[in-house]
Write an enzyme that holds these catalytic residues in place. Sequence first.
Site, PDB file in Angstrom:
ATOM      1  N   GLY A  43       0.817  -1.220   0.000  1.00  0.00           N
ATOM      2  CA  GLY A  43       0.000   0.000   0.000  1.00  0.00           C
ATOM      3  C   GLY A  43       0.843   1.258   0.000  1.00  0.00           C
ATOM      4  O   GLY A  43       0.540   2.223  -0.723  1.00  0.00           O
ATOM      5  N   CYS A  44       1.894   1.263   0.785  1.00  0.00           N
ATOM      6  CA  CYS A  44       2.758   2.449   0.869  1.00  0.00           C
ATOM      7  C   CYS A  44       3.518   2.668  -0.440  1.00  0.00           C
ATOM      8  O   CYS A  44       3.741   3.805  -0.850  1.00  0.00           O
ATOM      9  CB  CYS A  44       3.717   2.319   2.045  1.00  0.00           C
ATOM     10  N   THR A  45       3.887   1.585  -1.106  1.00  0.00           N
ATOM     11  CA  THR A  45       4.559   1.700  -2.396  1.00  0.00           C
ATOM     12  C   THR A  45       3.600   2.254  -3.439  1.00  0.00           C
ATOM     13  O   THR A  45       3.955   3.152  -4.207  1.00  0.00           O
ATOM     14  CB  THR A  45       5.130   0.334  -2.829  1.00  0.00           C
ATOM     15  N   ALA A  48       3.178   6.040  -2.699  1.00  0.00           N
ATOM     16  CA  ALA A  48       4.371   6.814  -3.062  1.00  0.00           C
ATOM     17  C   ALA A  48       4.521   6.908  -4.577  1.00  0.00           C
ATOM     18  O   ALA A  48       4.823   7.979  -5.116  1.00  0.00           O
ATOM     19  CB  ALA A  48       5.614   6.191  -2.437  1.00  0.00           C
TER      20      ALA A  48
END
EC number: 1.11.1.24
Length: 153
Positions: A43-45, A48
Amino acid sequence: MIEIGNMAPDFTLPDENGEERKLSDERGNIVILYFYPRDNTPGCTKEACSLRDSIEDLKGLDATVIGISPDKAESHRNFIDKFSLPFHLLSDPEHKVMEMYGAYGEKMMYGKKTVGVIRTTYIIGKDGKVLKVFKKVNTATHGEDVRKALSEF
């Protein structure tokens, strides 16, 4: 949680190179301040990379992107290098800034209550006042969602 119209609290945190960064140094720019749980997670990738893919449009709207997570500088450098992220990532391992911004605390994860980073984004105006708060973030479309929100100001 800091509300729309409030001054965004100033802070100083180290970036991916260990250099101290102050929010107030960005006055005169619109700041996209996003809080995320961890480098190199799915999710964070997505989040970003979505912001990365919208960066030219965001810059065209005088916006600077800054990410904050509990990760250390080395993790941030690797994340930036791996995904060619064109913005700074700051380290908040003690969650002090996250707590100040309401981006750390109790949340639901996979149907269970837990304590951790609450994915949140603030759009901060050139004068340092909060223009918009994203309490729910679609990680795949976040860059476009932020761009659309900026076009309303």
